[in-house]
Enzyme design. Sequence first.
Site, PDB file in Angstrom:
ATOM      1  N   VAL A 150       0.825  -1.189  -0.105  1.00  0.00           N
ATOM      2  CA  VAL A 150      -0.077   0.089   0.026  1.00  0.00           C
ATOM      3  C   VAL A 150       0.864   1.206   0.070  1.00  0.00           C
ATOM      4  O   VAL A 150       1.921   1.288   0.971  1.00  0.00           O
ATOM      5  CB  VAL A 150      -0.779   0.060   1.339  1.00  0.00           C
TER       6      VAL A 150
ATOM      7  N   GLU B 199      -0.803   0.998 -17.549  1.00  0.00           N
ATOM      8  CA  GLU B 199      -0.661  -0.139 -18.329  1.00  0.00           C
ATOM      9  C   GLU B 199      -1.425  -0.334 -19.591  1.00  0.00           C
ATOM     10  O   GLU B 199      -2.147   0.294 -19.788  1.00  0.00           O
ATOM     11  CB  GLU B 199      -1.069  -1.385 -17.535  1.00  0.00           C
TER      12      GLU B 199
ATOM     13  N   LYS C  96      -5.722  -2.126  -2.136  1.00  0.00           N
ATOM     14  CA  LYS C  96      -4.934  -1.563  -1.311  1.00  0.00           C
ATOM     15  C   LYS C  96      -5.849  -1.028  -0.253  1.00  0.00           C
ATOM     16  O   LYS C  96      -5.379  -1.184   0.814  1.00  0.00           O
ATOM     17  CB  LYS C  96      -4.229  -0.188  -1.888  1.00  0.00           C
TER      18      LYS C  96
END
Length: 433
Positions: A140, A198, A213
Amino acid sequence: MATLSQVRAARRADASRCRVALVGLGTVGKSVAQILQGQRDESPLQLTHICNRNVARKQASWVGPDVAWSDDIREVLATDADVVVELMGGLEPAFELLRCALQSGKAAVTANKQLIAEFGLELQQLADDRGLYLGFGACVAGGVPVLSALSDGLAGDQLTSLRGILNGTCNYILSRIEHAGCSFDDALAEAQQAGFAEADPGDDVDGLDAGAKLAILARVGLHVQTSLKQVTCRSIRDVKAIDFQYAAQLGYTIRQISTAVLSNDMIHMAVEPTLVPKNSGFAKVSGSQNLVVSSGQFGGETTFGGCGAGGGPTAVAVVSDLLQAAHRRSYPSRRPARTAVISRKATTDVETSHYLRFVVRDRPGIIATLAGVLSRHDINLDAVLQQPGYSKAELPFVITLEPCATSRLQPALAEICEFDFLVESPVRMPIVT
Ligand SMILES: NC(=O)c1ccc[n+]([C@@H]2O[C@H](COP(=O)([O-])OP(=O)(O)OC[C@H]3O[C@@H](n4cnc5c(N)ncnc54)[C@H](OP(=O)(O)O)[C@@H]3O)[C@@H](O)[C@H]2O)c1
């Protein structure tokens, strides 16, 4: 040439060092290996094994000759390494690697948020049962030591909520829409070209990355059993430049905000585009910076910020966990007292102010019609904003609402979606005051 006594001293020193096997020599793995290699003599850590598929192409001259290379994960498990670092990503074979490592008496460290969000409790149980260390501080906020701060530094408080910016890709895209006035698709293409997104950006822009997270943050900070399935994830794909213009008129900007709130024995967890005040810390976060604000019953608000991604910052978090593992190996009796995690029902219902943006084929009476529906659901309007200069065939305007439960707003919006004057579905965002 070293004397015999120097060699013996070096061997004794080596025997006392914590032997580290690293699996996954990619962006983070390479930075971890570089830190460990750079500190070779004085560190309590010794990099002994590097494992990666097709490992031959990964071998590098900066890695010392005392490091063994392998492309077989089973070989790593059979070594005398004290700790296995998993930096491959994905659920398998990462889970199996850490499970087997802990079962064979090795400590484990990972930066894999999906894995810890999904299987963290199971792995922690396995580690606790065997008195072993499981480190996941890098999962995280990358280099921001927020998990250790929540579990150690704020252990004396009773935290009630956590709110954060946990995904750099969304920061980049939203900042580009805000400042360049471009579309989501153009901002995403730019982010991909600049290496901030990405090729498949779904996990980032649709909230799953931040959701994993958040599930870990809430487990550690709020001591609640959590899973990614309990997090409501809403995409930033519908946010347009016009939303930033209306938000600015109201004194706000828009960020992907992750929120976990405890109330009435329930937990609410959501990742969604949210209006945040222009003068707040959240509005100032840019690029790969992350920010987490915790709220405690006794200590009030505490803010943690810094670099949330990238090889270097993430590797620092991994190496810090490795140092903890080495410490636990030297002082095995000093097991930290863990606070039990309790089970809380997840709720999607939360009371908050809302921003609603409509695009309509204009005709008289639209605002009265919308206000009528909202009023029937006992929802009060706060403001109506309409900028001049737009075509009546596609007219955007905004209604903000006084705080109301999302469970009241959702059926009202479902009714509103049936109106034929809508050009597209309304966009709803919570407002953080
Ligand atoms: N990058 C960041 O900023 C960041 C920040 C926080 C957390 N993390 C987490 O850190 C972990 C690693 O991320 P990364 O960015 O370093 O990923 P990466 O650059 O893709 O590196 C992964 C490495 O693991 C290898 N690998 C993948 N599957 C494997 C397998 N089955 N067996 C052996 N080797 C395998 C890959 O080999 P190939 O070269 O063949 O693909 C690659 O070298 C992930 O869990 C990620 O979520 C990353």
